[in-house]
Design a protein around this motif. Structure first.
Motif, mmCIF file in Angstrom:
data_model
loop_
_atom_site.group_PDB
_atom_site.id
_atom_site.type_symbol
_atom_site.label_atom_id
_atom_site.label_comp_id
_atom_site.label_asym_id
_atom_site.label_seq_id
_atom_site.Cartn_x
_atom_site.Cartn_y
_atom_site.Cartn_z
ATOM 1 N N ALA A 84 45.991 43.545 42.538
ATOM 2 C CA ALA A 84 45.438 42.288 43.045
ATOM 3 C C ALA A 84 44.948 41.419 41.893
ATOM 4 O O ALA A 84 45.202 40.209 41.857
ATOM 5 C CB ALA A 84 44.306 42.564 44.024
ATOM 6 N N MET A 85 44.265 42.018 40.944
ATOM 7 C CA MET A 85 43.700 41.252 39.833
ATOM 8 C C MET A 85 44.800 40.752 38.882
ATOM 9 O O MET A 85 44.683 39.669 38.325
ATOM 10 C CB MET A 85 42.676 42.091 39.068
ATOM 11 N N GLU A 86 45.852 41.533 38.712
ATOM 12 C CA GLU A 86 46.913 41.164 37.779
ATOM 13 C C GLU A 86 47.932 40.195 38.358
ATOM 14 O O GLU A 86 48.381 39.290 37.678
ATOM 15 C CB GLU A 86 47.659 42.417 37.304
ATOM 16 N N ARG A 87 48.352 40.411 39.609
ATOM 17 C CA ARG A 87 49.449 39.608 40.147
ATOM 18 C C ARG A 87 49.193 39.091 41.546
ATOM 19 O O ARG A 87 49.985 38.331 42.078
ATOM 20 C CB ARG A 87 50.746 40.405 40.122
ATOM 21 N N ILE A 110 38.415 43.086 47.411
ATOM 22 C CA ILE A 110 39.264 42.226 46.587
ATOM 23 C C ILE A 110 38.848 40.765 46.753
ATOM 24 O O ILE A 110 38.639 40.306 47.877
ATOM 25 C CB ILE A 110 40.741 42.427 46.983
ATOM 26 N N PRO A 111 38.744 40.031 45.649
ATOM 27 C CA PRO A 111 38.405 38.599 45.751
ATOM 28 C C PRO A 111 39.410 37.847 46.625
ATOM 29 O O PRO A 111 40.620 38.104 46.554
ATOM 30 C CB PRO A 111 38.475 38.114 44.295
ATOM 31 N N GLN A 139 42.080 47.442 60.917
ATOM 32 C CA GLN A 139 41.050 48.221 60.218
ATOM 33 C C GLN A 139 41.439 48.440 58.764
ATOM 34 O O GLN A 139 40.629 48.256 57.855
ATOM 35 C CB GLN A 139 40.863 49.587 60.885
ATOM 36 N N ILE A 140 42.676 48.849 58.545
ATOM 37 C CA ILE A 140 43.161 49.103 57.188
ATOM 38 C C ILE A 140 43.172 47.803 56.385
ATOM 39 O O ILE A 140 42.729 47.759 55.238
ATOM 40 C CB ILE A 140 44.566 49.756 57.233
ATOM 41 N N ARG A 141 43.644 46.733 56.985
ATOM 42 C CA ARG A 141 43.679 45.414 56.336
ATOM 43 C C ARG A 141 42.278 44.990 55.888
ATOM 44 O O ARG A 141 42.070 44.580 54.753
ATOM 45 C CB ARG A 141 44.239 44.391 57.329
#
Length: 192
Positions: A49-52, A75-76, A66-68
């Motif tokens: 998430a942070m990289e791409r 995550i931002p 729930q998983i989502r």
């Protein structure tokens, strides 16, 4: 084939197989609720998430949401995009009965509907096939798979790329193809 930069996060193996038919990107499965116990996989998803950036595409049932939400909580918001499949009632071909809520999951959607989801989601993509892809044979030729010392070489490569050791050879191949050209891979592999 739709080529995108972001990694796509799905619930399970069959979702990943389905999307592999239409997407050229890294697809990571949560293994359903196992994501709650798998600290290494959560860390890997956060790193992606942070990289791409990541795209979360889970089933439209209670479990999928729930998983989502669990993934999104760490995550931002600017690093995650959510795609939602519509509520379509039915049964996946491989299953003997419909799901508890009676809805089709990602694996049950047809390819054209999934393509439309990605095309309408304001995601930069290309459908070009000009780039020469890294293949399983390349991994074999460079000793990353199929040889007597392949396991050690693959672990070394995963460590060099700062990837988790649980990554399968196919997932590694998917990551490499979404991160570099074949020429870049050949140059990179010679340096390690």
């Amino acid at each position: 084939m739709i080529r995108i930069k972001q990694a796509v996060i799905v619930e399970g193996r069959y979702d990943k197989i389905k999307l592999s038919n239409i997407l050229d990107t890294l697809i990571v499965e949560t293994n359903g609720f196992q994501i709650y116990k798998d600290r290494e996989r959560r860390s890997f998803i956060r790193k992606l998430a942070m990289e791409r950036g990541i795209i979360v595409l889970t089933d439209s049932d209670h479990s999928g949401f729930q998983i989502r939400n669990y993934i999104a909580s760490g995550i931002p918001k600017e690093k995650i995009k959510h795609l939602y499949i519509p509520d379509v009632y039915g049964k996946e071909k491989r299953k003997s009965a419909p799901s508890k809520e009676g809805k089709l999951g990602v694996e049950g959607m047809n390819d054209s509907m999934l393509c439309e989801l990605f095309k309408n989601a304001d995601i930069a993509f290309t459908t070009e096939e000009n780039r020469e892809r890294i293949t399983n044979y390349d991994l074999f030729a460079y000793g990353i798979s199929g040889g007597s010392h392949s396991k050690e070489k693959r672990k070394k490569l995963l460590k060099e790329l700062n990837l988790p050791e649980f990554l399968s050879t196919n997932s590694l191949l998917s990551f490499l193809n979404s991160s570099m050209s074949r020429e870049e891979f050949e140059n990179y592999i010679m340096t390690i």
